[in-house]
Design a protein around this motif. Sequence first.
Motif, PDB file in Angstrom:
ATOM      1  N   SER A  77       0.831  -1.206   0.000  1.00 41.58           N
ATOM      2  CA  SER A  77       0.000   0.000   0.000  1.00 41.58           C
ATOM      3  C   SER A  77       0.869   1.261   0.000  1.00 41.58           C
ATOM      4  CB  SER A  77      -0.918  -0.009   1.227  1.00 41.58           C
ATOM      5  OG  SER A  77      -1.707   1.143   1.257  1.00 41.58           O
ATOM      6  N   GLU A  78       1.935   1.243   0.779  1.00 43.94           N
ATOM      7  CA  GLU A  78       2.855   2.392   0.819  1.00 43.94           C
ATOM      8  C   GLU A  78       3.552   2.572  -0.532  1.00 43.94           C
ATOM      9  OE1 GLU A  78       5.367   1.489   4.153  1.00 43.94           O
ATOM     10  OE2 GLU A  78       3.828   2.083   5.619  1.00 43.94           O
ATOM     11  N   GLU A  79       3.991   1.457  -1.125  1.00 46.92           N
ATOM     12  CA  GLU A  79       4.625   1.517  -2.450  1.00 46.92           C
ATOM     13  C   GLU A  79       3.649   2.034  -3.497  1.00 46.92           C
ATOM     14  OE1 GLU A  79       6.767  -1.996  -3.843  1.00 46.92           O
ATOM     15  OE2 GLU A  79       7.263  -2.479  -1.760  1.00 46.92           O
ATOM     16  N   ASN A  80       2.408   1.592  -3.404  1.00 48.02           N
ATOM     17  CA  ASN A  80       1.359   2.031  -4.322  1.00 48.02           C
ATOM     18  C   ASN A  80       1.250   3.564  -4.304  1.00 48.02           C
ATOM     19  OD1 ASN A  80      -1.160   1.262  -5.956  1.00 48.02           O
ATOM     20  ND2 ASN A  80      -2.010   2.585  -4.395  1.00 48.02           N
ATOM     21  N   GLY A  81       1.218   4.129  -3.112  1.00 49.97           N
ATOM     22  CA  GLY A  81       1.135   5.580  -2.966  1.00 49.97           C
ATOM     23  C   GLY A  81       2.339   6.287  -3.562  1.00 49.97           C
ATOM     24  N   LYS A  82       3.527   5.737  -3.324  1.00 47.42           N
ATOM     25  CA  LYS A  82       4.760   6.368  -3.835  1.00 47.42           C
ATOM     26  C   LYS A  82       4.819   6.315  -5.357  1.00 47.42           C
ATOM     27  CE  LYS A  82       7.493   5.384   0.298  1.00 47.42           C
ATOM     28  NZ  LYS A  82       8.477   4.490   0.902  1.00 47.42           N
ATOM     29  N   VAL A  83       4.488   5.155  -5.928  1.00 50.39           N
ATOM     30  CA  VAL A  83       4.537   4.986  -7.387  1.00 50.39           C
ATOM     31  C   VAL A  83       3.554   5.941  -8.059  1.00 50.39           C
ATOM     32  CG1 VAL A  83       3.982   3.402  -9.277  1.00 50.39           C
ATOM     33  CG2 VAL A  83       5.391   2.613  -7.383  1.00 50.39           C
ATOM     34  N   LEU A  84       2.334   5.980  -7.547  1.00 49.35           N
ATOM     35  CA  LEU A  84       1.332   6.858  -8.148  1.00 49.35           C
ATOM     36  C   LEU A  84       1.683   8.329  -7.966  1.00 49.35           C
ATOM     37  CD1 LEU A  84      -2.047   5.074  -7.345  1.00 49.35           C
ATOM     38  CD2 LEU A  84      -0.757   5.049  -9.477  1.00 49.35           C
ATOM     39  N   ALA A  85       2.348   8.668  -6.860  1.00 51.59           N
ATOM     40  CA  ALA A  85       2.741  10.064  -6.614  1.00 51.59           C
ATOM     41  C   ALA A  85       3.745  10.557  -7.653  1.00 51.59           C
ATOM     42  CB  ALA A  85       3.314  10.208  -5.207  1.00 51.59           C
ATOM     43  N   ILE A  86       4.652   9.666  -8.061  1.00 52.02           N
ATOM     44  CA  ILE A  86       5.660  10.042  -9.074  1.00 52.02           C
ATOM     45  C   ILE A  86       4.975  10.482 -10.362  1.00 52.02           C
ATOM     46  CG2 ILE A  86       7.497   9.135 -10.568  1.00 52.02           C
ATOM     47  CD1 ILE A  86       8.180   7.206  -8.176  1.00 52.02           C
ATOM     48  N   TYR A  87       4.036   9.681 -10.823  1.00 50.17           N
ATOM     49  CA  TYR A  87       3.332   9.990 -12.071  1.00 50.17           C
ATOM     50  C   TYR A  87       2.309  11.104 -11.865  1.00 50.17           C
ATOM     51  CZ  TYR A  87       5.494   5.808 -13.938  1.00 50.17           C
ATOM     52  OH  TYR A  87       6.411   4.889 -14.354  1.00 50.17           O
ATOM     53  N   GLY A  88       1.691  11.092 -10.690  1.00 48.15           N
ATOM     54  CA  GLY A  88       0.655  12.070 -10.400  1.00 48.15           C
ATOM     55  C   GLY A  88       1.145  13.500 -10.458  1.00 48.15           C
ATOM     56  N   GLU A  89       2.348  13.730  -9.958  1.00 48.59           N
ATOM     57  CA  GLU A  89       2.898  15.097  -9.953  1.00 48.59           C
ATOM     58  C   GLU A  89       3.084  15.610 -11.376  1.00 48.59           C
ATOM     59  OE1 GLU A  89       6.752  17.614  -8.305  1.00 48.59           O
ATOM     60  OE2 GLU A  89       6.495  15.533  -7.669  1.00 48.59           O
ATOM     61  N   THR A  90       3.666  14.775 -12.246  1.00 48.36           N
ATOM     62  CA  THR A  90       3.889  15.182 -13.641  1.00 48.36           C
ATOM     63  C   THR A  90       2.563  15.420 -14.352  1.00 48.36           C
ATOM     64  OG1 THR A  90       5.903  13.851 -13.659  1.00 48.36           O
ATOM     65  CG2 THR A  90       5.042  14.526 -15.799  1.00 48.36           C
ATOM     66  N   LEU A  91       1.623  14.512 -14.166  1.00 40.88           N
ATOM     67  CA  LEU A  91       0.310  14.658 -14.797  1.00 40.88           C
ATOM     68  C   LEU A  91      -0.400  15.920 -14.305  1.00 40.88           C
ATOM     69  CD1 LEU A  91      -0.925  10.950 -14.639  1.00 40.88           C
ATOM     70  CD2 LEU A  91      -0.260  12.205 -16.691  1.00 40.88           C
ATOM     71  N   GLN A  92      -0.324  16.164 -13.002  1.00 43.06           N
ATOM     72  CA  GLN A  92      -0.981  17.329 -12.418  1.00 43.06           C
ATOM     73  C   GLN A  92      -0.402  18.635 -12.963  1.00 43.06           C
ATOM     74  OE1 GLN A  92      -3.684  17.613 -10.473  1.00 43.06           O
ATOM     75  NE2 GLN A  92      -3.445  19.823 -10.581  1.00 43.06           N
ATOM     76  N   LYS A  93       0.923  18.693 -13.069  1.00 46.51           N
ATOM     77  CA  LYS A  93       1.563  19.914 -13.572  1.00 46.51           C
ATOM     78  C   LYS A  93       1.171  20.171 -15.020  1.00 46.51           C
ATOM     79  CE  LYS A  93       5.468  20.304 -10.459  1.00 46.51           C
ATOM     80  NZ  LYS A  93       6.909  20.292 -10.278  1.00 46.51           N
ATOM     81  N   SER A  94       1.135  19.118 -15.828  1.00 48.10           N
ATOM     82  CA  SER A  94       0.754  19.277 -17.231  1.00 48.10           C
ATOM     83  C   SER A  94      -0.699  19.722 -17.354  1.00 48.10           C
ATOM     84  CB  SER A  94       0.971  17.967 -18.002  1.00 48.10           C
ATOM     85  OG  SER A  94       2.348  17.638 -17.998  1.00 48.10           O
TER      86      SER A  94
END
Length: 197
Positions: A77-94
Amino acid sequence: MKKILFASVLGLSLLSCKENKSRNAPAVENAVDNAESSVSGSLKSYRKDNMIDQIYSELIKNDKSLKALDDKLIQLSEENGKVLAIYGETLQKSESFYADAYYQAGTIKDSLLKQKLEKEIKISSDMYDLKISKVKELIAKVNTNNDDINNLYTAFKIRKTLPEIEKYQNAHPMKTDQLDNFINKQNQLLNELKNLK
């Protein structure tokens, strides 16, 4: 007179509560009796003070395989959050950039320049959407898998704790004699009160 009656009713109530507590001592110690109000370690449900999580947390303390499974799920669950956060930040900024670009282009007074700029923004946005379509598909799969894992683990915890609540219920039989006795006391007092003049 009312104060004396109130005091006697209150006294009777407190006395009967004390009698009930001493008679209802648990016959068998089990996970339900030991369940704490705050669950430590276990992958928790959304509800605070969830009885299933409290009981399951007690079971984990005495079962290494359950503890290992719970630890594995917490780590995933912790890894899930970290992995999605990496992509989420880039997607959010775009996404924020394109939203800002459309907004600011909308403030331009020159209609030809505004149209041309909005077209350029759309082309860039469409190209980006095409580029990240696979990423979004994989993120959706990660979220679906995460939901499936949580659903299966919740079902497992419920099945694992059902025998514990049944054991607790058997250790705390609900006999009616104390209630019957208390109702008799209440009825006696009611009759006394009705006969007062």
